[in-house]
Design an enzyme around this catalytic site. Structure first.
Site, short mmCIF file in Angstrom:
data_model
loop_
_atom_site.label_atom_id
_atom_site.label_comp_id
_atom_site.label_asym_id
_atom_site.label_seq_id
_atom_site.Cartn_x
_atom_site.Cartn_y
_atom_site.Cartn_z
N GLU A 1 -73.81 -12.30 -109.33
CA GLU A 1 -73.97 -11.09 -110.16
C GLU A 1 -75.28 -10.37 -109.84
OE1 GLU A 1 -72.78 -8.92 -112.10
OE2 GLU A 1 -73.05 -9.34 -114.22
N THR B 1 -75.12 -0.44 -112.99
CA THR B 1 -75.95 -1.26 -113.87
C THR B 1 -77.43 -1.15 -113.50
OG1 THR B 1 -74.15 -2.79 -114.28
CG2 THR B 1 -76.35 -3.64 -114.65
N1 HSE Z 1 -76.87 -6.94 -119.93
C1 HSE Z 1 -76.58 -6.14 -118.77
C2 HSE Z 1 -77.10 -4.74 -119.00
C3 HSE Z 1 -75.11 -6.13 -118.56
O1 HSE Z 1 -76.84 -4.18 -120.06
O2 HSE Z 1 -77.77 -4.20 -118.11
C4 HSE Z 1 -74.66 -5.31 -117.39
O3 HSE Z 1 -73.27 -5.15 -117.40
#
Ligand code: HSE
Length: 308
Positions: A130, A183
């Protein structure tokens, strides 16, 4: 022992309002499929990423390739694998597209190697996959995608994942506007500072959500689904976010927030009927926008990656 395995890796909702980078849950019905076979070339070959030609097939850049390599390195194995990924979760969706591929890959490879690791241990390898997609380490999608249910990442160093059985009647509706939010970019806009007063409200909500989940207290779950830190900074990335939230709350949602880094938006509901009404409210808001979208109604799933 078989030389080939097919898996289904579910989509997931991370952050869950108040729990940026530490909370997530798996959803039913939408996910990636992967077919992984042993090869005798001592290398990982990403054979195809169906429907998404832009995704990397270089195993050092592909989330599945990196996650598998992390597992093999730890095990000291040079077994090779052919990997075929049938992506049903659009990248940049906010419902854990890269996490599903990373989780599916490590569960499949673990199966083909006669299960040297537990599901919990596999989360660590999936997280390394990831990381190549988001440029940062977080397990709030890979943990629920691997383990199912709700997951709390209590700590990252060392990784400490707590699996929580979801309350029996906890459903969600998720709208996925068909625009892409990376992201990495959605993380870069976040301020690194949190005023103490906001932090106090936020950790009150995280604790409240945990208590609500453990006691199946739907009202408490709803009251706790507030995000004072990340949602206010990211909501500008999502067309009609405020109207969407207002409408789903009026339709009876327990709470509503951005799913992961967006653009998907989720709402939790007490029961399927309520989740269906929320989905209808999402539809009413979005059909006016001219933006393509998909809506999913799902129970908060108890299942992580499934061997098919
Ligand atoms: N916790 C991460 C964010 C998840 O919000 O950046 C990304 O899908």
């Amino acid at each position: 022992m078989s030389d080939s395995v097919k898996v289904f890796a579910p989509a997931s909702v991370s952050n869950v309002g108040c729990g940026f980078d530490i909370l997530g849950f798996a959803i039913d019905g939408v996910g990636d499929e992967m077919i992984i076979k042993k090869n005798d070339q001592n290398k990982i070959v990403i054979q195809a990423v169906k429907d998404y030609e832009n995704l990397p097939t270089d195993p050092k850049k592909n989330v599945a390739g990196v996650a598998i390599q992390a597992l093999l390195d730890e095990l000291g194995s040079n077994q090779g694998f052919d990997v075929e990924i049938i992506k049903n979760i659009k990248p940049g969706s906010g419902i854990g597209s890269s996490a599903a591929s990373a989780a599916g890959a490590v569960v499949a490879v673990n199966e083909l190697l006669d299960k040297p690791y537990t599901r919990l241990q596999l989360v660590d390898f999936a997280m390394k996959g990831e990381e190549v997609a988001s440029g940062d380490v977080h397990a709030d999608n890979v943990a629920p995608a691997t383990l199912g249910g709700f997951c709390l990442i209590r700590g990252y160093n060392p990784l400490d994942v707590i699996h929580i059985q979801p309350p029996a009647n906890l459903w969600c509706a998720v709208i996925h506007p068909q625009i892409e939010i990376k992201t990495k970019e959605a993380r870069e806009i976040l301020s690194p500072e949190i005023p103490l007063k906001k932090a106090i409200r936020q950790w009150g909500n995280v604790a409240g959500l945990m208590a609500g989940l453990y006691t199946s207290n739907y009202d408490l779950i709803g009251r706790s689904l507030e995000d004072h830190i990340v949602e206010p900074q990211r909501k500008v990335l999502i067309p009609e976010f405020d109207e969407l939230k207002l409408s789903v709350m009026k339709a009876g949602a327990l709470g509503c927030s951005i799913s992961g880094s967006g653009p998907s938006v989720f709402a939790l509901a007490n029961g399927k009927e309520s989740a269906d009404s929320i989905a209808a409210a999402m539809n009413t808001v979005y059909e006016r926008t001219g933006i393509d979208y998909k809506i999913y109604v799902s129970k908060v799933s108890e299942d992580g990656v499934k061997i098919l």
